[in-house]
Design a protein around this motif. Sequence first.
Motif, PDB file in Angstrom:
ATOM      1  N   SER A  33       0.861  -1.185   0.000  1.00 26.98           N
ATOM      2  CA  SER A  33       0.000   0.000   0.000  1.00 26.98           C
ATOM      3  C   SER A  33       0.893   1.229   0.000  1.00 26.98           C
ATOM      4  O   SER A  33       1.984   1.218   0.576  1.00 26.98           O
ATOM      5  CB  SER A  33      -0.940   0.008   1.206  1.00 26.98           C
ATOM      6  OG  SER A  33      -0.213  -0.108   2.411  1.00 26.98           O
ATOM      7  N   ALA A  34       0.433   2.271  -0.676  1.00 28.57           N
ATOM      8  CA  ALA A  34       1.276   3.453  -0.824  1.00 28.57           C
ATOM      9  C   ALA A  34       0.426   4.697  -0.969  1.00 28.57           C
ATOM     10  O   ALA A  34      -0.729   4.645  -1.423  1.00 28.57           O
ATOM     11  CB  ALA A  34       2.181   3.303  -2.055  1.00 28.57           C
ATOM     12  N   ASN A  35       1.006   5.806  -0.544  1.00 28.00           N
ATOM     13  CA  ASN A  35       0.393   7.112  -0.740  1.00 28.00           C
ATOM     14  C   ASN A  35       1.461   8.062  -1.267  1.00 28.00           C
ATOM     15  O   ASN A  35       2.549   8.170  -0.694  1.00 28.00           O
ATOM     16  CB  ASN A  35      -0.190   7.655   0.567  1.00 28.00           C
ATOM     17  CG  ASN A  35      -0.709   9.076   0.427  1.00 28.00           C
ATOM     18  OD1 ASN A  35      -0.102  10.024   0.909  1.00 28.00           O
ATOM     19  ND2 ASN A  35      -1.839   9.224  -0.239  1.00 28.00           N
ATOM     20  N   PHE A  36       1.157   8.716  -2.393  1.00 24.86           N
ATOM     21  CA  PHE A  36       2.015   9.761  -2.958  1.00 24.86           C
ATOM     22  C   PHE A  36       1.229  11.061  -2.868  1.00 24.86           C
ATOM     23  O   PHE A  36       0.076  11.124  -3.318  1.00 24.86           O
ATOM     24  CB  PHE A  36       2.381   9.431  -4.404  1.00 24.86           C
ATOM     25  CG  PHE A  36       3.051   8.097  -4.561  1.00 24.86           C
ATOM     26  CD1 PHE A  36       4.436   7.975  -4.526  1.00 24.86           C
ATOM     27  CD2 PHE A  36       2.295   6.936  -4.718  1.00 24.86           C
ATOM     28  CE1 PHE A  36       5.054   6.746  -4.655  1.00 24.86           C
ATOM     29  CE2 PHE A  36       2.904   5.697  -4.849  1.00 24.86           C
ATOM     30  CZ  PHE A  36       4.289   5.601  -4.809  1.00 24.86           C
ATOM     31  N   ASN A  37       1.827  12.095  -2.279  1.00 21.90           N
ATOM     32  CA  ASN A  37       1.034  13.247  -1.892  1.00 21.90           C
ATOM     33  C   ASN A  37       1.884  14.527  -1.945  1.00 21.90           C
ATOM     34  O   ASN A  37       3.046  14.534  -1.530  1.00 21.90           O
ATOM     35  CB  ASN A  37       0.521  13.042  -0.459  1.00 21.90           C
ATOM     36  CG  ASN A  37      -0.474  14.091  -0.027  1.00 21.90           C
ATOM     37  OD1 ASN A  37      -1.653  13.990  -0.321  1.00 21.90           O
ATOM     38  ND2 ASN A  37      -0.001  15.093   0.683  1.00 21.90           N
ATOM     39  N   GLU A  38       1.305  15.602  -2.465  1.00 28.29           N
ATOM     40  CA  GLU A  38       2.023  16.882  -2.508  1.00 28.29           C
ATOM     41  C   GLU A  38       1.025  18.021  -2.344  1.00 28.29           C
ATOM     42  O   GLU A  38      -0.026  18.043  -2.990  1.00 28.29           O
ATOM     43  CB  GLU A  38       2.785  17.029  -3.811  1.00 28.29           C
ATOM     44  CG  GLU A  38       3.613  18.303  -3.892  1.00 28.29           C
ATOM     45  CD  GLU A  38       4.431  18.378  -5.172  1.00 28.29           C
ATOM     46  OE1 GLU A  38       5.665  18.397  -5.086  1.00 28.29           O
ATOM     47  OE2 GLU A  38       3.808  18.424  -6.253  1.00 28.29           O
ATOM     48  N   THR A  39       1.374  18.974  -1.480  1.00 28.27           N
ATOM     49  CA  THR A  39       0.542  20.163  -1.263  1.00 28.27           C
ATOM     50  C   THR A  39       1.296  21.403  -1.704  1.00 28.27           C
ATOM     51  O   THR A  39       2.485  21.566  -1.398  1.00 28.27           O
ATOM     52  CB  THR A  39       0.161  20.288   0.222  1.00 28.27           C
ATOM     53  OG1 THR A  39      -0.701  19.209   0.587  1.00 28.27           O
ATOM     54  CG2 THR A  39      -0.568  21.604   0.489  1.00 28.27           C
ATOM     55  N   LYS A  40       0.612  22.290  -2.421  1.00 29.82           N
ATOM     56  CA  LYS A  40       1.194  23.553  -2.856  1.00 29.82           C
ATOM     57  C   LYS A  40       0.251  24.703  -2.501  1.00 29.82           C
ATOM     58  O   LYS A  40      -0.977  24.563  -2.561  1.00 29.82           O
ATOM     59  CB  LYS A  40       1.429  23.553  -4.378  1.00 29.82           C
ATOM     60  CG  LYS A  40       2.526  22.607  -4.846  1.00 29.82           C
ATOM     61  CD  LYS A  40       3.896  23.066  -4.357  1.00 29.82           C
ATOM     62  CE  LYS A  40       4.998  22.170  -4.867  1.00 29.82           C
ATOM     63  NZ  LYS A  40       6.329  22.574  -4.334  1.00 29.82           N
ATOM     64  N   ILE A  41       0.843  25.826  -2.127  1.00 32.43           N
ATOM     65  CA  ILE A  41       0.069  27.047  -1.914  1.00 32.43           C
ATOM     66  C   ILE A  41      -0.171  27.696  -3.271  1.00 32.43           C
ATOM     67  O   ILE A  41       0.777  28.000  -4.009  1.00 32.43           O
ATOM     68  CB  ILE A  41       0.801  28.019  -0.978  1.00 32.43           C
ATOM     69  CG1 ILE A  41       0.934  27.401   0.415  1.00 32.43           C
ATOM     70  CG2 ILE A  41       0.078  29.355  -0.891  1.00 32.43           C
ATOM     71  CD1 ILE A  41       1.783  28.208   1.372  1.00 32.43           C
ATOM     72  N   THR A  42      -1.424  27.881  -3.634  1.00 29.34           N
ATOM     73  CA  THR A  42      -1.757  28.479  -4.926  1.00 29.34           C
ATOM     74  C   THR A  42      -2.056  29.967  -4.819  1.00 29.34           C
ATOM     75  O   THR A  42      -1.993  30.687  -5.820  1.00 29.34           O
ATOM     76  CB  THR A  42      -2.972  27.767  -5.554  1.00 29.34           C
ATOM     77  OG1 THR A  42      -4.082  27.843  -4.644  1.00 29.34           O
ATOM     78  CG2 THR A  42      -2.648  26.303  -5.834  1.00 29.34           C
ATOM     79  N   LYS A  43      -2.381  30.424  -3.611  1.00 30.82           N
ATOM     80  CA  LYS A  43      -2.659  31.844  -3.430  1.00 30.82           C
ATOM     81  C   LYS A  43      -2.478  32.209  -1.970  1.00 30.82           C
ATOM     82  O   LYS A  43      -2.978  31.508  -1.090  1.00 30.82           O
ATOM     83  CB  LYS A  43      -4.090  32.175  -3.877  1.00 30.82           C
ATOM     84  CG  LYS A  43      -4.469  33.644  -3.708  1.00 30.82           C
ATOM     85  CD  LYS A  43      -5.902  33.899  -4.170  1.00 30.82           C
ATOM     86  CE  LYS A  43      -6.286  35.363  -4.005  1.00 30.82           C
ATOM     87  NZ  LYS A  43      -7.683  35.617  -4.461  1.00 30.82           N
ATOM     88  N   LEU A  44      -1.767  33.290  -1.716  1.00 29.08           N
ATOM     89  CA  LEU A  44      -1.660  33.832  -0.368  1.00 29.08           C
ATOM     90  C   LEU A  44      -2.722  34.908  -0.187  1.00 29.08           C
ATOM     91  O   LEU A  44      -2.878  35.792  -1.048  1.00 29.08           O
ATOM     92  CB  LEU A  44      -0.277  34.427  -0.117  1.00 29.08           C
ATOM     93  CG  LEU A  44       0.818  33.496   0.367  1.00 29.08           C
ATOM     94  CD1 LEU A  44       2.098  34.280   0.629  1.00 29.08           C
ATOM     95  CD2 LEU A  44       0.402  32.758   1.641  1.00 29.08           C
ATOM     96  N   ARG A  45      -3.439  34.835   0.928  1.00 28.87           N
ATOM     97  CA  ARG A  45      -4.495  35.800   1.211  1.00 28.87           C
ATOM     98  C   ARG A  45      -4.083  36.806   2.276  1.00 28.87           C
ATOM     99  O   ARG A  45      -4.897  37.606   2.723  1.00 28.87           O
ATOM    100  CB  ARG A  45      -5.775  35.076   1.619  1.00 28.87           C
ATOM    101  CG  ARG A  45      -6.361  34.253   0.478  1.00 28.87           C
ATOM    102  CD  ARG A  45      -7.639  33.553   0.851  1.00 28.87           C
ATOM    103  NE  ARG A  45      -8.248  32.943  -0.328  1.00 28.87           N
ATOM    104  CZ  ARG A  45      -9.112  33.557  -1.127  1.00 28.87           C
ATOM    105  NH1 ARG A  45      -9.472  34.797  -0.872  1.00 28.87           N
ATOM    106  NH2 ARG A  45      -9.625  32.936  -2.187  1.00 28.87           N
ATOM    107  N   ILE A  46      -2.825  36.719   2.708  1.00 32.20           N
ATOM    108  CA  ILE A  46      -2.267  37.703   3.615  1.00 32.20           C
ATOM    109  C   ILE A  46      -0.927  38.155   3.044  1.00 32.20           C
ATOM    110  O   ILE A  46      -0.356  37.494   2.182  1.00 32.20           O
ATOM    111  CB  ILE A  46      -2.077  37.141   5.044  1.00 32.20           C
ATOM    112  CG1 ILE A  46      -1.236  35.858   5.011  1.00 32.20           C
ATOM    113  CG2 ILE A  46      -3.411  36.896   5.709  1.00 32.20           C
ATOM    114  CD1 ILE A  46      -0.940  35.280   6.380  1.00 32.20           C
TER     115      ILE A  46
END
Length: 825
Positions: free
Chosen positions: A678-691
């Motif tokens: 079993s495996a998980n490949f995962n990536e998070t990116k910030i697409t917009k800063l609101r501050i």
Amino acid sequence: MRYTSLVSRAAIAIAISSSATVFAQDAAPQAAAVDEGTSIIVTGTRATGVTAAESAAPIKVIDAASLEKVGQPNLNQVLTQLVPSFTAQAFGGDTANLTLSARLRGLSPNHALILVNGKRRHGTSNLHVLSGPYQGGAAPDLDMIPPGSIGRIEVLEDGAAAQYGSDAIAGVINIILKEDKGSISGNLTAGQYYEGDGTTYSGSVTFAPDVGPDSYLNFTMFHRYHGFSQRGGIDRGIYDRDGSISTDLSAEHQAMAAIGLPNAPNTNRIVGDARSTLTTIVYNAGHDFGGVELYAFGTYGRRDASAYENYRQPWRVSRSPVLGVAGEQILFSATGFNPREATKEDDFSNTGGIKGEVGGFRWDLSTTYGQDYAKLYTLDSANRTLFINTGSSPSNFYDGFLKASEWTSNLDIAKEFEVGMASPANLAFGAEYRKNSFTIGKGDFASTYFEGGQSYPGFLATDSGRHTRNNKAAYVDLALNPVDMWKIDGAVRYEDYSDFGTKWTWKVTSRLDFTDQIAVRGTVSTGFRAPSLLESYYSSTNVGPTSAYVQLPPNSDAAKLLGYEDLKPETSTNYSLGLVLRPIPKLNITVDAYQIKLKNRIVGTGSIQGLSSGTVVNQAVLDAIAAHGNVLDPYVLEVGDAGVSLFTNGADTRTRGVDVTASYPTPVGDGSILWSLSANFNETKITKLRIAESLYAADSRSILEDASPKYKVIAGALFTMGGFSVNLRETFYGKTSQVIIFGDTTPTVSVGAAAITDLEASYAINEGLTLTVGANNLFDKKADTMPNDANDMPIDGARVLDAPISISPYGINGGYYYGRVSFKF
């Protein structure tokens, strides 16, 4: 010496033990196991009789036999070793170290909904305040549910806010309690880290008397002790690397250190596990009166825990050492002190309900009340200003309390209708009412006098208060099977919150089985998460030896002075597309890709400085601190750093990933080996800063994007023959990293990719007694340590040399070995 001791303690466990990842389908060779493909699921669908193999959404089923094959008796550890997309916190700062959290698919702990027997579980009162991957976490404390009480766990890895409401963005974890009959079962476990600390003892017993064919009653009692661990090295604030007293100290301070400080030169014990005792009681009961069933279940847990904070040097007490001053509870001495933060926590939940069927309509009416109440203390400490002004200070402080409660009532109705399709349509609808409250209680006088007890001041009058909200919801869910090969399920939900208004969400899930060997499934959904009351209103002061940062509530007047607004809900759009393959008999493969776009994501701002090394850099920040009623340590004002941090709807993010599972059994002589992957490949990116960039520190941004491994792969092999079984599990973790801010430097630190081996061996002496030995992290893999600067000081500004980097996804403690005796009569 350490290596010889390690071998002598763990030789047997290392030689023959094993521990593997086993989902329900993985555990088939065991008598108690359930085949995931044929087990009926209740999560992610309102229809009845649906199996995991037929599910249109990706779902993992973990049975009781699998839960028993994890060495550490802690549900967070169980899930992190069995579910690739699930990651447990290794180490927490301040009170977060007393209540470790976890998360799903690299998102916040708050983005996974926790259910028990299908009913929403209340969250913890202990907010994770400090910066890190788990910042803002106030999710349910899974440690309060002992593994021995669980019949199975269903993990839905799909957005489900339209079905279950707020929080179900990353997925749903549904914990199904046991309904055993006519048995007594349990286990005794003992273990410790290879280093010789973190000693753990636990005992669990489940009574399941035979109360008749129409009733069940399960009663589980669990107790666990876990000792301190320490993974830090030499305290470079006092000693050189060779252990000698640092010549950087003044002559006066060198003389004080020469007296002999505790645990020298490793005087600072902050890096390590808290010491805790946990006692929990769980019951699950029901009686069928013939078409109508009454049911009830609940939990109670009591945790006493304490964690070391930064050591306070003797010269930190006052401008001149005060030795041997008479008076009750005087702690100041020539050797300084090592303060601890502590909690006495009571957590309980109770659900009562009635369900049945009338005229083809299945109905379920229930109500649940849950509460977490934590009293907080600072131990072995002192209030410097109180001591200077009065000549005395207590050593122990009551810092106040945190209390979070949730009352939820549900009505769920469903009926099947013949509509001329391949199978009847299933229409489900229902309503929910939920009320939440969060209370901060004020600390005692000594804990709130000026700066309070060192390491953790008490809650001020301006921190304290009670906050509430309620919401009403209604949903409709329709499942259709137009033709044999095609299933479709749609849901719409309406929510009305008392503090931010209304929200609609929807979900459409479909599956197409081209043949018995190939199926395609996918989901499109919207979701939302209401900001927790803790994120909105929590307030405290976080201190170090020379720093103080006030956690401002975003929903406060002080936050408004800095331009921040009240928190508003996060919203999400989820997409998933999956493939289910059975290319040959007994080989099952699933591949599910997903994307989760979050708008108005709640993030921590990082530290917004008002004072740096005693120099004012932003007067508005100091004005906000004063407006909130906080008084800072005079010593910090002279030479240290001070500022604020808070939560805000600061960013939009996009998370993309893939989940993969596969299993295949092979016969070996009179036994078998079940292979699983079993495996998980995962990536998070910030697409917009609101501050503004200046209000969102680089360390916070890097934690959001890089502090989770990009992949986690679990490969397992379970060998069984008669009463003997050996499990092998290999878990591969990707690299994690984060930016460190110290002064005007912003270096990046990393924990490299790693392979962690677990082993466990069991032998059933008879039908009722099984002996097990095992090791987690068999080869004692250690996390990378914090680098040092040119002056041989840690680059993060800490004083402890060779401290492991806390974002390590596989922990900071190294190898752990254990033994277990299991019984069932």
